[in-house]
Design a protein around this motif. Structure first.
Motif, PDB file in Angstrom:
ATOM      1  N   SER A  45     -19.184   7.743  -0.729  1.00  0.00           N
ATOM      2  CA  SER A  45     -20.533   7.246  -0.988  1.00  0.00           C
ATOM      3  C   SER A  45     -21.400   8.332  -1.617  1.00  0.00           C
ATOM      4  O   SER A  45     -21.197   9.532  -1.396  1.00  0.00           O
ATOM      5  N   ILE A  46     -22.382   7.907  -2.405  1.00  0.00           N
ATOM      6  CA  ILE A  46     -23.387   8.822  -2.949  1.00  0.00           C
ATOM      7  C   ILE A  46     -24.750   8.516  -2.328  1.00  0.00           C
ATOM      8  O   ILE A  46     -25.780   8.836  -2.877  1.00  0.00           O
ATOM      9  N   ASN A  47     -24.712   7.906  -1.141  1.00  0.00           N
ATOM     10  CA  ASN A  47     -25.929   7.507  -0.427  1.00  0.00           C
ATOM     11  C   ASN A  47     -25.843   7.922   1.031  1.00  0.00           C
ATOM     12  O   ASN A  47     -25.922   7.095   1.923  1.00  0.00           O
ATOM     13  N   ASN A  48     -25.678   9.196   1.306  1.00  0.00           N
ATOM     14  CA  ASN A  48     -25.551   9.680   2.676  1.00  0.00           C
ATOM     15  C   ASN A  48     -26.834  10.390   3.102  1.00  0.00           C
ATOM     16  O   ASN A  48     -27.486  11.053   2.297  1.00  0.00           O
ATOM     17  N   ILE A  49     -27.179  10.240   4.389  1.00  0.00           N
ATOM     18  CA  ILE A  49     -28.432  10.784   4.903  1.00  0.00           C
ATOM     19  C   ILE A  49     -28.144  11.867   5.949  1.00  0.00           C
ATOM     20  O   ILE A  49     -27.338  11.665   6.859  1.00  0.00           O
ATOM     21  N   PRO A  80     -30.457  18.940  -1.680  1.00  0.00           N
ATOM     22  CA  PRO A  80     -31.152  17.671  -1.465  1.00  0.00           C
ATOM     23  C   PRO A  80     -32.625  17.866  -1.125  1.00  0.00           C
ATOM     24  O   PRO A  80     -33.008  18.839  -0.470  1.00  0.00           O
ATOM     25  N   LEU A  83     -36.603  12.977   1.866  1.00  0.00           N
ATOM     26  CA  LEU A  83     -37.045  11.635   1.494  1.00  0.00           C
ATOM     27  C   LEU A  83     -38.462  11.392   2.010  1.00  0.00           C
ATOM     28  O   LEU A  83     -38.876  11.959   3.031  1.00  0.00           O
ATOM     29  N   ARG A  97     -35.482  13.488   6.666  1.00  0.00           N
ATOM     30  CA  ARG A  97     -34.257  12.874   6.157  1.00  0.00           C
ATOM     31  C   ARG A  97     -33.987  13.406   4.745  1.00  0.00           C
ATOM     32  O   ARG A  97     -34.885  13.458   3.909  1.00  0.00           O
ATOM     33  N   LEU A  99     -31.376  13.007   1.372  1.00  0.00           N
ATOM     34  CA  LEU A  99     -30.371  12.177   0.709  1.00  0.00           C
ATOM     35  C   LEU A  99     -29.340  13.077   0.043  1.00  0.00           C
ATOM     36  O   LEU A  99     -29.673  13.891  -0.826  1.00  0.00           O
ATOM     37  N   THR A 101     -26.153  13.131  -2.344  1.00  0.00           N
ATOM     38  CA  THR A 101     -25.554  12.257  -3.368  1.00  0.00           C
ATOM     39  C   THR A 101     -24.209  12.760  -3.868  1.00  0.00           C
ATOM     40  O   THR A 101     -23.595  12.123  -4.722  1.00  0.00           O
ATOM     41  N   LYS A 103     -20.360  13.270  -4.123  1.00  0.00           N
ATOM     42  CA  LYS A 103     -19.166  12.532  -3.716  1.00  0.00           C
ATOM     43  C   LYS A 103     -18.072  13.542  -3.387  1.00  0.00           C
ATOM     44  O   LYS A 103     -17.719  14.388  -4.209  1.00  0.00           O
TER      45      LYS A 103
END
Length: 343
Positions: A45-49, A80, A83, A97, A99, A101, A103
């Motif tokens: 995923s490229i959407n990890n928190i 990062p 957010l 938080r 983000l 991105t 991979k």
């Protein structure tokens, strides 16, 4: 004058004062706050928190300013940014938080550093991305009656999931049934709303009948005695000790009904869709121990008054928490896809 009734009272008072003097007060200087770093990262995923907090005497506290760096194989690949704080909803969280991105790939050595803006805290975690599980070979579904408790049966959807263990190594896994339900509707009582889409996710599953998921203690009913001696495997974690290098068919259940919310009349519904993503994750031993502790603390088995405190596994240096990176294989199953032109 001290009479026979006064002396016992004075003795009790003296003992009380002595016991108070022997109490050890909480020393904030000896127990300074630590940085809490948590992330459950999917390598694809490229959407990890990544979440940051600080420990406190009673509750966790917020981090005002912080920076994060992500390195892969000792090379800086991402810094990062924090957010924005969500402003919608009744509850507003000031939790930091970030983000992520990037991979990641199996075999990558990933290091994540977090530092507070005042320089007082620096925590980091290093994780080697695991090899992905072998592909899921087969998923069979059937609607069956399940004994919930005291011979009270309900209808559930049974999944039989067949996969093979990666040979020649010790492996740790997590099974996730990720179900997505969607309703399309035209609300006739509100002409201004031409089309409404309602979606919900559900991860709950029943795993008590499977030998591997119950660590060798399966039960057939919710009121079996064994159920009170072990925690329910809420998070679906297991190792390969019972099927090392072999194929295995795992049995779990989910609810059979849609559980659609009754927000509008049924004749307004134009379509119902329900999909299930059967996800098999490869995780580290630290992740495995962490989720097992979560299973215990989230179950009815744990009683903090008579049991030892739960110790959570952590791979964060200079702080506390868990930074997990998993790889996975998955299969999508369409369970419901019904259209209604006229009612």
């Amino acid at each position: 004058m001290i009479n026979k009734y006064t002396f016992p009272f004075l003795l009790l008072l003296l003992l009380s004062i002595s016991s108070c003097e022997n109490e050890i007060p909480f020393d904030k200087e000896a127990n300074p706050p630590k940085l809490v770093m948590n992330a459950l990262i999917n390598a694809d995923s490229i959407n990890n928190i990544l979440y940051l907090n600080k420990t406190g005497q009673d509750v966790i506290s917020d981090v005002m300013e912080a920076s994060v760096e992500v390195r892969v194989n000792d090379v800086l690949v991402e810094t990062p940014k924090a957010l924005p704080i969500p402003t919608d909803g009744d509850f507003i969280s000031f939790q930091k938080r970030f983000l992520i991105t990037t991979k990641f790939h199996p075999g990558d050595k990933v290091r994540i550093d977090a530092k507070t803006g005042d320089g007082a805290h620096h925590a980091w975690a290093e994780v080697t991305v695991p090899q992905p599980p072998m592909p899921i070979e087969r998923v069979d579904t059937a609607t069956v009656m399940v004994n919930e408790y005291d011979n009270y049966y309900t209808e559930r959807l049974r999944y039989r999931i067949t996969f093979s263990d990666r040979p020649g190594e010790t492996n740790y896994y997590r099974l996730v049934l990720e179900r997505h339900s969607t309703i399309h509707a035209n609300i006739t009582s509100r002409p201004e709303v031409l089309d409404t889409v309602l979606t919900r996710q559900d991860f709950r599953m029943l795993s008590r009948e499977d030998v591997v998921l119950t660590d060798g203690h399966p039960t057939l009913s919710g009121n079996d005695s064994d159920l009170f001696e072990q925690a329910e495997n809420i998070y679906g974690v297991f190792d390969d000790s019972r099927f090392s290098g072999q194929s295995y068919t795992m049995t779990v259940y989910s609810s059979a009904s849609d559980d659609w919310p009754y927000l509008f009349p049924s004749h307004d519904i134009t379509q119902k869709i329900r999909d299930c993503y059967v996800r098999l994750l490869s995780i580290s031993e630290t992740d495995y121990q962490y989720f097992k502790a979560l299973n215990l603390i989230d179950s009815d088995v744990y009683d903090e008054t008579i049991m030892e405190p739960i110790v959570f596994a952590s791979n964060v240096h200079g702080g506390v928490g868990i930074v997990s990176i998993s790889t996975e294989t998955s299969v999508k199953i369409n369970l419901v896809d019904e259209k209604y032109d006229e009612w």
